[in-house]
Enzyme design. Structure first.
Site, short mmCIF file in Angstrom:
data_model
loop_
_atom_site.label_atom_id
_atom_site.label_comp_id
_atom_site.label_asym_id
_atom_site.label_seq_id
_atom_site.Cartn_x
_atom_site.Cartn_y
_atom_site.Cartn_z
N GLY A 11 0.85 -1.21 0.00
CA GLY A 11 0.00 0.00 0.00
C GLY A 11 0.87 1.25 0.00
CB THR A 125 2.74 0.67 6.05
OG1 THR A 125 1.38 0.36 6.42
CG2 THR A 125 3.62 0.40 7.25
CG ASP A 127 -2.06 -0.42 8.08
OD1 ASP A 127 -2.67 0.53 7.58
OD2 ASP A 127 -2.33 -1.61 7.81
CG ASP A 129 1.50 -2.85 10.06
OD1 ASP A 129 2.41 -2.15 9.58
OD2 ASP A 129 0.83 -3.64 9.38
NE ARG A 171 -4.57 -5.14 5.54
CZ ARG A 171 -3.85 -5.35 4.47
NH1 ARG A 171 -4.28 -6.17 3.55
NH2 ARG A 171 -2.69 -4.77 4.29
O1 F6P Z 1 -1.60 -1.85 4.45
C1 F6P Z 1 -2.12 -0.59 4.32
C2 F6P Z 1 -3.60 -0.61 4.05
O2 F6P Z 1 -3.92 0.73 3.81
C3 F6P Z 1 -4.49 -1.21 5.13
O3 F6P Z 1 -4.75 -0.37 6.21
C4 F6P Z 1 -5.72 -1.55 4.34
O4 F6P Z 1 -6.46 -2.56 4.95
C5 F6P Z 1 -5.17 -2.00 3.04
O5 F6P Z 1 -3.93 -1.35 2.89
C6 F6P Z 1 -6.03 -1.74 1.84
O6 F6P Z 1 -5.40 -2.27 0.73
P1 F6P Z 1 -5.86 -2.08 -0.77
O7 F6P Z 1 -5.63 -0.65 -1.13
O8 F6P Z 1 -4.99 -2.99 -1.54
O9 F6P Z 1 -7.31 -2.41 -0.80
#
Ligand code: F6P
Length: 319
Positions: A11, A125, A127, A129, A171
């Site tokens: 992401g 990221t 997140d 995390d 997530r």
């Molecule tokens: O890993 C970063 C993130 O933004 C998460 O918080 C989210 O669940 C996910 O990516 C969404 O991913 P995509 O844009 O591939 O749907």
């Protein structure tokens, strides 16, 4: 090293461009050739190598997203894909690689390191995390984006005496919900690390109502449930007027905050300094305001600790 590569993976996150810009310019300043690899590990497998010059990273520090583009590449999870990636780097004459991304991207970087290819990870990221670092690139910008939404939603919730459930990204990690919830004065914060039962959520809202509050904000991390389901349950179990909003990808875009530009710049520069010395297999982070690097295996094996102290504080200051 004479030639290094850089890619962004997973992401996207605001601040990635600042890291690319710093890595390219610091690399060139140190006499190295810098090659951008488009579309993350997918581009590595497709051989999408582009030479990067000083001017190719002009006018990007303020831009969200990543100029190198990104992808989630399933093929790179296979041993064949990983070997192909390794071979493509060698064929291109690249001697060291900088990977900007999150947990999944770092697992790819770990594999390349294990194959003997010097790789440095820069945490990017929204997140937040990755346990070994206090903050990842993009987290601060995303938190501020969520805050703006909370403030706007609160205006209308308080006018109509309603409760809003605001679903944010995350997530497995509730940091976006926690930090934005603290800043936005959320009445309830629901995260995967501290799951609440339906009864507990209902009780919290009833307590707030009893304390004189006529409206409120519930921030819900996506890993802890769906805003629509929660709104439905609360509508059935209480007499409160509930609305749900899912913020979605708005959280990943936008111009990076100062913190993310600063971190991106320092992280990118540090990655180059390591490769310049021939050091690989490290990931970069920030701890107590100091940029540092740590062995990739060691860093990734640190278990994540949720800030329960902040979570409790958020509960107290929302009363
Ligand atoms: O890993 C970063 C993130 O933004 C998460 O918080 C989210 O669940 C996910 O990516 C969404 O991913 P995509 O844009 O591939 O749907």
């Amino acid at each position: 090293m004479k030639k290094i590569g850089i890619l962004t993976s997973g992401g996207d996150a605001p601040g990635m461009n600042a890291a690319i810009r710093a890595a390219v310019r610091c690399g060139i300043c140190a006499g190295m050739e810098v090659v951008g690899i488009e579309r993350g590990y997918a581009g590595l497998l497709e051989g999408r190598f582009i030479p990067m010059g000083l001017r190719s990273v002009s006018d990007i520090i303020q831009r969200g997203g990543t100029i190198l583009r990104t992808a989630r590449c399933l093929e790179f999870l296979t041993p064949e894909g990983q070997q192909q990636g390794f071979d493509n780097l060698k064929k291109e004459g690249i001697e060291g690689l900088i990977v900007i991304g999150g947990d999944g991207s770092f697992r790819g970087a770990k594999v390349l390191s294990e194959k003997g290819f010097p790789t440095i990870g820069v945490p990017g990221t929204i997140d937040n995390d990755l346990a070994y670092t206090d903050f990842t690139l993009g987290f601060d910008t995303a938190t501020n984006t969520i805050l703006e939404s909370i403030d706007k939603i609160r205006d209308t919730m308080s006018s109509h005496e309603r409760i809003s459930i605001i679903e944010v990204m995350g997530r497995h990690c509730g940091d976006l919900a926690l930090y934005a919830g603290i800043g936005g004065g959320a009445e309830v914060i629901i995260v995967p690390e501290m799951k609440l039962t339906n009864e507990e959520i209902v009780q919290k809202l009833m307590d707030f109502r009893a304390s004189g509050k006529r409206s409120g904000i519930v921030v819900l991390a996506e890993g802890a449930g769906k805003a629509d389901d929660l709104a439905k349950m609360l509508t059935e179990k209480t007499n409160l007027d509930i609305r749900a909003s899912v913020l979605g990808h708005i959280q990943r875009g936008g111009s990076p905050t100062h913190q993310d530009r600063y971190l991106g710049t320092c992280f990118g520069a540090r990655a180059v300094q390591l490769l310049e010395k021939g050091i690989g297999n490290r990931i970069i982070g920030i701890k107590d305001n100091e940029v540092f690097d740590i062995d990739i295996h060691e860093g990734l094996s640190i278990p994540r600790k949720f800030r329960t102290d902040l979570y409790e504080l958020a509960g107290i200051v929302a009363r």
